[in-house]
Write a protein that holds these residues in place. Sequence first.
Motif, mmCIF file in Angstrom:
data_model
loop_
_atom_site.group_PDB
_atom_site.id
_atom_site.type_symbol
_atom_site.label_atom_id
_atom_site.label_comp_id
_atom_site.label_asym_id
_atom_site.label_seq_id
_atom_site.Cartn_x
_atom_site.Cartn_y
_atom_site.Cartn_z
ATOM 1 N N THR A 275 7.476 -4.404 1.759
ATOM 2 C CA THR A 275 6.536 -3.638 0.951
ATOM 3 C C THR A 275 5.446 -3.065 1.845
ATOM 4 O OG1 THR A 275 6.922 -4.997 -1.015
ATOM 5 C CG2 THR A 275 4.876 -3.728 -0.945
ATOM 6 N N ILE A 276 5.189 -1.773 1.686
ATOM 7 C CA ILE A 276 4.204 -1.075 2.510
ATOM 8 C C ILE A 276 3.125 -0.496 1.601
ATOM 9 C CG2 ILE A 276 3.832 0.841 4.120
ATOM 10 C CD1 ILE A 276 6.877 0.491 4.844
ATOM 11 N N ASN B 288 16.672 -2.335 5.092
ATOM 12 C CA ASN B 288 15.916 -3.167 4.160
ATOM 13 C C ASN B 288 15.662 -2.441 2.841
ATOM 14 O OD1 ASN B 288 14.964 -5.578 5.961
ATOM 15 N ND2 ASN B 288 14.557 -3.749 7.194
ATOM 16 N N ASN B 289 15.368 -3.224 1.815
ATOM 17 C CA ASN B 289 14.836 -2.649 0.586
ATOM 18 C C ASN B 289 13.350 -2.392 0.831
ATOM 19 O OD1 ASN B 289 17.234 -2.857 -0.951
ATOM 20 N ND2 ASN B 289 16.819 -5.020 -1.360
ATOM 21 N N VAL B 290 12.957 -1.138 0.841
ATOM 22 C CA VAL B 290 11.585 -0.775 1.194
ATOM 23 C C VAL B 290 10.868 -0.225 -0.032
ATOM 24 C CG1 VAL B 290 10.121 0.641 2.693
ATOM 25 C CG2 VAL B 290 12.307 -0.242 3.548
ATOM 26 N N LYS B 291 9.679 -0.748 -0.287
ATOM 27 C CA LYS B 291 8.837 -0.264 -1.384
ATOM 28 C C LYS B 291 7.523 0.232 -0.785
ATOM 29 C CE LYS B 291 10.732 -3.850 -4.458
ATOM 30 N NZ LYS B 291 11.517 -3.010 -5.364
ATOM 31 N N ILE B 292 7.104 1.434 -1.180
ATOM 32 C CA ILE B 292 5.835 1.994 -0.719
ATOM 33 C C ILE B 292 4.921 2.207 -1.913
ATOM 34 C CG2 ILE B 292 4.683 3.919 0.420
ATOM 35 C CD1 ILE B 292 7.122 4.438 2.041
ATOM 36 N N LEU B 293 3.702 1.680 -1.806
ATOM 37 C CA LEU B 293 2.696 1.825 -2.849
ATOM 38 C C LEU B 293 1.637 2.836 -2.401
ATOM 39 C CD1 LEU B 293 2.235 -1.976 -3.529
ATOM 40 C CD2 LEU B 293 3.232 -0.367 -5.148
#
Length: 373
Positions: A171-172, A191-196
């Motif tokens: 998570t970024i 990877n499973n990447v999540k950006i907030l």
Amino acid sequence: MIIGVPKEIKNKENRVAAIPATVAEFVNKGHKVYVENNAGLGSGFSDEDYKQAGAIIADCETVYKSAEMIYKVKEIFPQEYKYLRENLILFTYIHSNAHLEQTQALLESKVIGIAYEDVEDKNGRFPLLKPMSELAGKGSFLAALHYGQSVHGGKGILFNRICGVETPTVTIIGCGESGMGAAELAASFGNNVKILDVNKEVMNESKSKLPSNVEFLYSNRTNLLKCLKETDVLINCILWNKTRKDHLVYKEDLKLMKGGAIIIDVACDDNGAIETSHSTSHDDPIYYEEGILHYCVDNIPSAFSRTASISLANATLPYAMEIANKGCEKALIDNKYLLKGLTCYRGKLTLAETAIKHNLELTLYDEIIKDFK
């Protein structure tokens, strides 16, 4: 103009502000450049390289006393305060809001301080932060790869898509240059990447540049807490306003995270976006809070010093050359984006954020430049 390039003295700081090609550009324009002996050694540039480019190699005191403009990478440290003097131009990363003692020394000495981190471009972005931000973001993911290893204190997770093994989640927080740098590597490793982020336009722009294993989420409390529960690595890439007293991730929130999860704080502000973050060094980079590994090295790009020095020199040279060619005052009048970087001018503080945080008197830019000849 006479430009001075001192050797950086921050712990494990191997970057140098001017590479030999930079020196050659100054010399070709009729300027004189003093470079401290071994200033470029940490980035693979020898004194002979600088001599061939036209530099004068000298000791630290000679560099400071000879120069009209000091061209650096990092802020001024206490052992360098003695070299500060009225009318000396300081062009470097200053971070005055984070270093009150340095700010006071700059004001007392009446230097002219122009900070890389506050120079803007026509789009309101920060062109002299950009190259280092990208490196810091990519370096943050590489740090996660390193400290995720069991031999380095991690859970033994390889942050990569491996057949038959649950894919890690990264998570970024933040979709700027650092966040994009981190996401580029994390996503390429599968990877499973999540950006907030809170800027829909920036997220849409970033989405077109990254693969489909990157998910973009609006940064609100609900989404953040959900991500904290799922993530194996949290990478913070938000520049937190130093006048704020709140946080995005509180100490209590760490209890929601998986045991042995990792926080990489690229911004590494004390009491910043991550409440439990405080700056660390390459010598002693990690610590634990609530069982969560924290990596908060405040000069990540120094680990990639040659790449960093070349990138930084390429970005800063046009501005440094403008100051050298025109003189500081004329350059500040002609370039409103460079003016944004003015931190202090002959004893007057011009950066609002620092004035607010430390309750210091602020002088507006307009007040400064109206007296320029």
